[in-house]
Design an enzyme around this catalytic site. Structure first.
Site, PDB file in Angstrom:
ATOM      1  N   TRP A   1      42.722  33.930  36.397  1.00 54.93           N
ATOM      2  CA  TRP A   1      41.809  34.529  37.356  1.00 54.93           C
ATOM      3  C   TRP A   1      42.099  33.612  38.580  1.00 54.93           C
ATOM      4  CZ3 TRP A   1      40.003  39.166  37.479  1.00 54.93           C
ATOM      5  CH2 TRP A   1      39.818  39.653  36.218  1.00 54.93           C
TER       6      TRP A   1
ATOM      7  N   ASP B   1      35.382  29.514  41.545  1.00 60.21           N
ATOM      8  CA  ASP B   1      35.145  30.697  40.801  1.00 60.21           C
ATOM      9  C   ASP B   1      34.510  30.216  39.545  1.00 60.21           C
ATOM     10  OD1 ASP B   1      34.943  32.792  39.314  1.00 60.21           O
ATOM     11  OD2 ASP B   1      36.953  33.586  39.526  1.00 60.21           O
TER      12      ASP B   1
ATOM     13  N   LYS C   1      28.424  38.416  33.299  1.00 63.42           N
ATOM     14  CA  LYS C   1      28.605  37.529  32.256  1.00 63.42           C
ATOM     15  C   LYS C   1      27.332  36.792  32.027  1.00 63.42           C
ATOM     16  CE  LYS C   1      33.195  37.439  33.921  1.00 63.42           C
ATOM     17  NZ  LYS C   1      33.636  38.419  33.207  1.00 63.42           N
TER      18      LYS C   1
END
Ligand code: PMP
Length: 360
Positions: free
Chosen positions: A100, A171, A195
Protein backbone atom coordinates in the site's frame (compact mmCIF):
# COMPACT_ATOMS: atom_id res chain seq x y z
CA UNK A 1 -27.00 -16.81 10.76
CA UNK A 2 -23.73 -14.82 10.96
CA UNK A 3 -20.52 -16.55 9.94
CA UNK A 4 -17.01 -15.59 11.06
CA UNK A 5 -15.78 -13.22 8.36
CA UNK A 6 -11.99 -12.75 8.24
CA UNK A 7 -12.03 -10.68 5.04
CA UNK A 8 -9.44 -7.90 4.74
CA UNK A 9 -12.10 -5.49 3.54
CA UNK A 10 -14.89 -4.78 3.05
CA UNK A 11 -14.97 -6.54 6.37
CA UNK A 12 -17.09 -7.65 9.29
CA UNK A 13 -19.13 -4.97 11.06
CA UNK A 14 -20.49 -5.24 14.62
CA UNK A 15 -23.74 -7.24 14.64
CA UNK A 16 -25.54 -4.80 16.98
CA UNK A 17 -24.75 -1.99 14.54
CA UNK A 18 -26.23 -3.92 11.61
CA UNK A 19 -29.30 -4.75 13.71
CA UNK A 20 -29.81 -1.07 14.43
CA UNK A 21 -29.38 -0.20 10.75
CA UNK A 22 -31.98 -2.84 9.90
CA UNK A 23 -34.39 -1.47 12.51
CA UNK A 24 -33.97 2.09 11.27
CA UNK A 25 -33.90 1.35 7.56
CA UNK A 26 -37.53 2.09 6.70
CA UNK A 27 -38.17 4.69 9.35
CA UNK A 28 -35.30 6.64 10.93
CA UNK A 29 -36.38 8.25 14.21
CA UNK A 30 -40.05 8.45 13.21
CA UNK A 31 -39.37 10.39 9.99
CA UNK A 32 -41.02 7.75 7.79
CA UNK A 33 -37.90 7.40 5.64
CA UNK A 34 -34.38 6.01 5.90
CA UNK A 35 -31.37 8.20 6.47
CA UNK A 36 -30.22 7.57 2.89
CA UNK A 37 -33.41 9.09 1.51
CA UNK A 38 -32.95 12.42 3.31
CA UNK A 39 -31.44 15.66 2.10
CA UNK A 40 -27.88 16.09 3.30
CA UNK A 41 -28.68 19.76 3.95
CA UNK A 42 -31.67 19.08 6.21
CA UNK A 43 -31.55 19.43 10.02
CA UNK A 44 -31.72 15.67 10.56
CA UNK A 45 -28.66 14.79 8.53
CA UNK A 46 -26.61 17.80 9.60
CA UNK A 47 -27.34 16.73 13.18
CA UNK A 48 -26.08 13.24 12.35
CA UNK A 49 -22.82 14.35 10.75
CA UNK A 50 -22.05 16.74 13.63
CA UNK A 51 -22.54 13.97 16.17
CA UNK A 52 -20.48 11.51 14.12
CA UNK A 53 -17.61 13.99 14.06
CA UNK A 54 -17.93 14.76 17.78
CA UNK A 55 -17.83 11.03 18.63
CA UNK A 56 -14.78 10.45 16.42
CA UNK A 57 -13.02 13.44 18.00
CA UNK A 58 -13.74 12.05 21.44
CA UNK A 59 -12.68 8.48 20.58
CA UNK A 60 -9.38 9.52 18.98
CA UNK A 61 -8.71 12.60 21.10
CA UNK A 62 -8.45 14.77 17.97
CA UNK A 63 -7.08 18.21 18.92
CA UNK A 64 -9.12 21.32 18.08
CA UNK A 65 -6.63 22.49 15.43
CA UNK A 66 -7.42 19.50 13.21
CA UNK A 67 -10.25 19.27 10.69
CA UNK A 68 -12.16 16.04 10.15
CA UNK A 69 -13.29 15.48 6.56
CA UNK A 70 -15.78 12.86 5.34
CA UNK A 71 -14.85 12.23 1.71
CA UNK A 72 -15.31 9.74 -1.12
CA UNK A 73 -13.03 7.95 -3.53
CA UNK A 74 -11.39 5.57 -1.07
CA UNK A 75 -7.85 5.61 0.24
CA UNK A 76 -6.57 5.11 -3.30
CA UNK A 77 -7.90 8.49 -4.33
CA UNK A 78 -6.04 9.96 -1.36
CA UNK A 79 -2.78 8.63 -2.83
CA UNK A 80 -3.22 11.35 -5.49
CA UNK A 81 -5.21 13.87 -3.49
CA UNK A 82 -2.61 14.18 -0.73
CA UNK A 83 0.23 15.29 -3.03
CA UNK A 84 -2.20 17.58 -4.88
CA UNK A 85 -2.95 19.27 -1.57
CA UNK A 86 0.37 19.19 0.24
CA UNK A 87 3.26 19.13 -2.23
CA UNK A 88 3.07 22.85 -3.03
CA UNK A 89 5.93 22.72 -5.53
CA UNK A 90 8.24 20.87 -3.16
CA UNK A 91 9.12 17.20 -2.90
CA UNK A 92 7.76 14.60 -0.45
CA UNK A 93 9.30 11.55 1.23
CA UNK A 94 7.75 8.08 1.19
CA UNK A 95 8.59 5.17 3.48
CA UNK A 96 7.92 1.86 1.72
CA UNK A 97 6.80 -0.95 4.02
CA UNK A 98 4.46 -2.96 1.80
CA UNK A 99 2.12 -2.92 -1.17
CA UNK A 100 0.00 0.00 0.00
CA UNK A 101 2.76 2.48 0.78
CA UNK A 102 4.34 1.53 -2.53
CA UNK A 103 1.11 2.22 -4.39
CA UNK A 104 0.81 5.56 -2.60
CA UNK A 105 4.37 6.41 -3.71
CA UNK A 106 3.73 5.39 -7.31
CA UNK A 107 0.55 7.44 -7.53
CA UNK A 108 2.23 10.48 -5.99
CA UNK A 109 4.88 10.25 -8.71
CA UNK A 110 2.15 11.20 -11.18
CA UNK A 111 1.51 14.43 -9.30
CA UNK A 112 4.97 15.71 -8.47
CA UNK A 113 8.40 15.16 -7.10
CA UNK A 114 8.60 12.36 -4.54
CA UNK A 115 11.46 10.29 -3.17
CA UNK A 116 11.89 7.12 -1.10
CA UNK A 117 13.13 7.82 2.43
CA UNK A 118 13.58 4.12 3.18
CA UNK A 119 12.24 0.73 2.16
CA UNK A 120 12.06 -2.77 3.59
CA UNK A 121 11.35 -4.32 0.19
CA UNK A 122 14.73 -6.10 0.21
CA UNK A 123 13.38 -8.01 3.24
CA UNK A 124 10.16 -8.74 1.35
CA UNK A 125 8.27 -6.25 3.51
CA UNK A 126 8.42 -8.36 6.64
CA UNK A 127 9.15 -5.62 9.16
CA UNK A 128 8.85 -1.95 9.96
CA UNK A 129 12.03 0.01 9.21
CA UNK A 130 14.47 1.00 11.95
CA UNK A 131 15.05 4.71 12.52
CA UNK A 132 18.65 4.45 11.28
CA UNK A 133 17.46 3.10 7.91
CA UNK A 134 15.44 6.20 7.10
CA UNK A 135 16.91 9.26 5.42
CA UNK A 136 14.42 12.09 5.43
CA UNK A 137 14.82 15.27 3.43
CA UNK A 138 14.54 18.17 5.90
CA UNK A 139 12.93 20.27 3.13
CA UNK A 140 10.26 17.68 2.28
CA UNK A 141 6.66 18.92 2.16
CA UNK A 142 5.64 15.82 4.13
CA UNK A 143 6.70 12.27 4.96
CA UNK A 144 4.22 9.53 4.04
CA UNK A 145 3.88 6.24 5.90
CA UNK A 146 1.39 3.39 5.99
CA UNK A 147 1.03 2.49 9.67
CA UNK A 148 -0.57 -0.89 8.94
CA UNK A 149 0.18 -2.77 5.75
CA UNK A 150 -2.96 -4.81 5.10
CA UNK A 151 -1.36 -7.27 2.66
CA UNK A 152 1.99 -7.85 4.35
CA UNK A 153 0.65 -7.74 7.91
CA UNK A 154 3.21 -5.19 9.12
CA UNK A 155 2.16 -2.66 11.75
CA UNK A 156 4.19 0.29 13.02
CA UNK A 157 4.22 0.47 16.80
CA UNK A 158 6.91 3.14 16.80
CA UNK A 159 6.58 6.07 14.48
CA UNK A 160 9.39 7.28 12.23
CA UNK A 161 10.50 10.76 13.22
CA UNK A 162 10.96 13.04 10.25
CA UNK A 163 12.95 16.26 10.78
CA UNK A 164 11.23 19.15 12.57
CA UNK A 165 8.74 20.88 10.32
CA UNK A 166 8.13 17.85 8.08
CA UNK A 167 4.59 16.63 8.86
CA UNK A 168 3.90 12.92 9.02
CA UNK A 169 1.11 11.76 6.71
CA UNK A 170 -0.30 8.32 7.54
CA UNK A 171 -2.48 5.81 5.75
CA UNK A 172 -4.27 4.18 8.70
CA UNK A 173 -6.95 2.46 6.60
CA UNK A 174 -6.58 -0.97 8.14
CA UNK A 175 -5.96 -0.18 11.81
CA UNK A 176 -7.56 3.17 12.61
CA UNK A 177 -9.57 2.94 15.85
CA UNK A 178 -7.87 -0.35 16.80
CA UNK A 179 -5.93 1.33 19.61
CA UNK A 180 -5.29 4.81 20.99
CA UNK A 181 -3.03 6.91 18.73
CA UNK A 182 -1.58 10.33 19.42
CA UNK A 183 -3.13 12.38 16.61
CA UNK A 184 -0.91 15.38 17.41
CA UNK A 185 2.10 13.47 16.04
CA UNK A 186 0.62 13.57 12.54
CA UNK A 187 -0.01 16.32 10.03
CA UNK A 188 -2.61 14.22 8.26
CA UNK A 189 -4.26 10.84 8.86
CA UNK A 190 -6.47 9.12 6.30
CA UNK A 191 -8.43 5.91 6.28
CA UNK A 192 -10.88 4.17 3.99
CA UNK A 193 -13.95 3.10 5.93
CA UNK A 194 -14.42 -0.51 4.90
CA UNK A 195 -12.34 -2.14 7.65
CA UNK A 196 -12.80 -0.55 11.08
CA UNK A 197 -15.23 2.26 10.29
CA UNK A 198 -18.18 1.25 8.11
CA UNK A 199 -19.12 0.61 4.49
CA UNK A 200 -16.90 1.25 1.47
CA UNK A 201 -17.43 4.60 -0.20
CA UNK A 202 -16.41 6.76 2.75
CA UNK A 203 -12.89 7.90 3.54
CA UNK A 204 -11.99 9.94 6.60
CA UNK A 205 -9.22 12.56 6.52
CA UNK A 206 -7.97 14.21 9.71
CA UNK A 207 -5.77 17.15 8.81
CA UNK A 208 -3.94 19.84 10.79
CA UNK A 209 -5.31 23.25 9.88
CA UNK A 210 -1.97 24.83 8.96
CA UNK A 211 -1.62 22.29 6.12
CA UNK A 212 -4.75 23.54 4.39
CA UNK A 213 -4.76 26.04 1.55
CA UNK A 214 -1.64 24.88 -0.28
CA UNK A 215 -3.34 22.85 -3.03
CA UNK A 216 -1.97 22.96 -6.57
CA UNK A 217 -4.02 25.46 -8.61
CA UNK A 218 -5.29 22.64 -10.84
CA UNK A 219 -6.78 20.69 -7.89
CA UNK A 220 -10.50 20.10 -8.47
CA UNK A 221 -12.55 21.74 -5.72
CA UNK A 222 -14.02 18.45 -4.43
CA UNK A 223 -10.45 17.26 -3.98
CA UNK A 224 -9.21 20.39 -2.24
CA UNK A 225 -9.08 19.75 1.51
CA UNK A 226 -9.42 23.47 2.28
CA UNK A 227 -12.58 23.80 0.22
CA UNK A 228 -14.05 20.65 1.69
CA UNK A 229 -13.19 21.81 5.22
CA UNK A 230 -14.76 25.20 4.57
CA UNK A 231 -17.98 23.46 3.52
CA UNK A 232 -18.02 20.95 6.38
CA UNK A 233 -17.43 18.09 3.87
CA UNK A 234 -20.61 19.21 2.08
CA UNK A 235 -19.43 21.10 -0.95
CA UNK A 236 -21.37 18.38 -2.75
CA UNK A 237 -23.44 15.45 -1.50
CA UNK A 238 -21.38 13.44 0.99
CA UNK A 239 -21.74 9.63 1.37
CA UNK A 240 -24.59 10.05 3.83
CA UNK A 241 -25.38 6.41 4.56
CA UNK A 242 -21.74 5.56 5.20
CA UNK A 243 -21.38 8.53 7.54
CA UNK A 244 -24.50 7.49 9.48
CA UNK A 245 -23.27 3.90 9.75
CA UNK A 246 -19.79 5.03 10.83
CA UNK A 247 -21.53 6.99 13.57
CA UNK A 248 -23.20 3.84 14.86
CA UNK A 249 -19.80 2.08 14.88
CA UNK A 250 -18.31 4.98 16.86
CA UNK A 251 -21.15 4.74 19.44
CA UNK A 252 -20.48 1.00 19.65
CA UNK A 253 -16.76 1.61 20.33
CA UNK A 254 -17.59 4.21 22.97
CA UNK A 255 -19.96 1.76 24.65
CA UNK A 256 -17.12 -0.79 24.77
CA UNK A 257 -15.12 1.70 26.83
CA UNK A 258 -13.25 3.53 24.06
CA UNK A 259 -10.04 2.68 22.27
CA UNK A 260 -8.05 1.50 25.30
CA UNK A 261 -10.63 -1.24 25.89
CA UNK A 262 -10.77 -1.99 22.16
CA UNK A 263 -6.98 -2.34 22.11
CA UNK A 264 -7.03 -4.80 24.97
CA UNK A 265 -9.49 -7.01 23.10
CA UNK A 266 -7.42 -6.73 19.91
CA UNK A 267 -4.22 -7.75 21.73
CA UNK A 268 -5.97 -10.82 23.14
CA UNK A 269 -7.24 -11.84 19.69
CA UNK A 270 -3.87 -11.30 17.99
CA UNK A 271 -1.95 -13.14 20.73
CA UNK A 272 -4.23 -16.13 20.43
CA UNK A 273 -3.68 -16.43 16.69
CA UNK A 274 0.07 -15.73 16.65
CA UNK A 275 0.57 -18.26 19.49
CA UNK A 276 -1.24 -20.88 17.43
CA UNK A 277 0.99 -20.11 14.42
CA UNK A 278 4.22 -20.07 16.42
CA UNK A 279 3.22 -23.15 18.41
CA UNK A 280 2.52 -25.24 15.30
CA UNK A 281 6.08 -26.49 14.95
CA UNK A 282 6.43 -24.86 11.53
CA UNK A 283 3.17 -26.19 10.10
CA UNK A 284 1.96 -22.58 9.95
CA UNK A 285 4.38 -19.69 9.40
CA UNK A 286 3.96 -15.93 9.69
CA UNK A 287 7.00 -14.26 8.09
CA UNK A 288 6.78 -10.92 9.90
CA UNK A 289 9.33 -9.90 12.54
CA UNK A 290 7.62 -10.26 15.95
CA UNK A 291 7.84 -6.57 16.87
CA UNK A 292 6.12 -5.53 13.61
CA UNK A 293 3.33 -8.08 13.55
CA UNK A 294 -0.01 -6.53 12.75
CA UNK A 295 -2.83 -7.08 15.20
CA UNK A 296 -5.32 -6.53 12.39
CA UNK A 297 -4.03 -8.56 9.43
CA UNK A 298 -2.29 -11.86 10.03
CA UNK A 299 -0.90 -13.54 6.91
CA UNK A 300 0.29 -17.12 7.33
CA UNK A 301 1.37 -19.91 5.05
CA UNK A 302 0.98 -23.65 5.40
CA UNK A 303 4.21 -25.64 5.23
CA UNK A 304 2.80 -27.44 2.20
CA UNK A 305 0.87 -25.09 -0.15
CA UNK A 306 -0.80 -28.18 -1.66
CA UNK A 307 -2.89 -28.24 1.54
CA UNK A 308 -4.25 -24.69 1.06
CA UNK A 309 -7.39 -25.75 -0.79
CA UNK A 310 -8.23 -28.39 1.86
CA UNK A 311 -7.70 -25.86 4.62
CA UNK A 312 -10.03 -23.35 2.96
CA UNK A 313 -12.67 -26.04 2.35
CA UNK A 314 -12.60 -27.08 5.99
CA UNK A 315 -12.75 -23.46 7.05
CA UNK A 316 -15.84 -22.93 4.91
CA UNK A 317 -17.46 -26.03 6.43
CA UNK A 318 -16.94 -24.45 9.87
CA UNK A 319 -18.43 -21.11 8.76
CA UNK A 320 -15.05 -19.36 8.63
CA UNK A 321 -14.75 -17.17 5.53
CA UNK A 322 -12.41 -14.67 3.89
CA UNK A 323 -9.21 -16.54 4.81
CA UNK A 324 -7.59 -16.89 1.40
CA UNK A 325 -4.38 -14.87 1.39
CA UNK A 326 -3.61 -12.03 -0.99
CA UNK A 327 -2.25 -13.37 -4.27
CA UNK A 328 1.05 -11.51 -3.86
CA UNK A 329 1.80 -13.24 -0.54
CA UNK A 330 -0.05 -16.54 -0.88
CA UNK A 331 -1.29 -18.82 1.88
CA UNK A 332 -3.89 -17.45 4.25
CA UNK A 333 -4.69 -14.13 5.82
CA UNK A 334 -6.92 -13.64 8.82
CA UNK A 335 -8.06 -10.07 9.36
CA UNK A 336 -8.97 -9.43 12.98
CA UNK A 337 -10.63 -6.03 12.81
CA UNK A 338 -12.43 -4.55 15.81
CA UNK A 339 -15.68 -6.31 14.94
CA UNK A 340 -14.09 -9.79 14.82
CA UNK A 341 -14.95 -11.48 18.10
CA UNK A 342 -12.61 -13.60 20.22
CA UNK A 343 -15.04 -16.48 19.55
CA UNK A 344 -14.19 -16.14 15.85
CA UNK A 345 -10.45 -16.35 16.55
CA UNK A 346 -11.00 -19.33 18.86
CA UNK A 347 -12.92 -21.09 16.09
CA UNK A 348 -10.08 -20.39 13.64
CA UNK A 349 -7.42 -21.63 16.08
CA UNK A 350 -9.46 -24.81 16.72
CA UNK A 351 -9.52 -25.49 12.99
CA UNK A 352 -5.80 -24.78 12.62
CA UNK A 353 -4.84 -27.13 15.45
CA UNK A 354 -7.19 -29.86 14.38
CA UNK A 355 -6.08 -29.58 10.73
CA UNK A 356 -2.38 -29.65 11.63
CA UNK A 357 -2.85 -32.68 13.88
CA UNK A 358 -4.38 -34.64 10.99
CA UNK A 359 -2.16 -33.42 8.14
CA UNK A 360 1.28 -32.83 9.66
N1 PMP B 1 -4.47 1.60 1.98
C1 PMP B 1 -4.57 0.48 2.71
C2 PMP B 1 -3.67 0.27 3.89
C3 PMP B 1 -5.54 -0.48 2.37
O1 PMP B 1 -5.65 -1.61 3.08
C4 PMP B 1 -6.38 -0.24 1.25
C5 PMP B 1 -7.47 -1.21 0.84
N2 PMP B 1 -7.31 -2.51 1.16
C6 PMP B 1 -6.20 0.94 0.53
C7 PMP B 1 -5.25 1.83 0.93
C8 PMP B 1 -7.05 1.25 -0.69
O2 PMP B 1 -8.35 1.48 -0.30
P1 PMP B 1 -9.51 1.69 -1.37
O3 PMP B 1 -9.70 0.40 -2.08
O4 PMP B 1 -10.68 2.06 -0.52
O5 PMP B 1 -9.10 2.78 -2.27
Amino acid sequence: MRIFNFSAGPAVLPTPVLEQVRDELLDWHGRGMSIMEMSHRGKDFTGVIEEVEADLRELMGIPANYKVLFLQGGATQQFAQIPMNLLAGRSADYVLTGSWSKKAYKEAQRIGDVRVAGSTEADRFTRAPRADELQFDPRAAYAHICTNETIHGVEMFELPEPPAGVPLVADMSSHILSRPMDVSRYGLIYAGAQKNIGPAGLVIVIVREDLLGKALPTTPSVMDFATMAEHGSMLNTPPTFGIYLAGLVFKNLKAQGGLAAVEEANIAKANLLYSAIDGSGGFYVNPVEVASRSRMNVPFTLADPALDADFLAEAAARQLSGLKGHKSVGGMRASLYNAMTIAGVEALVDLMQDFAARKA
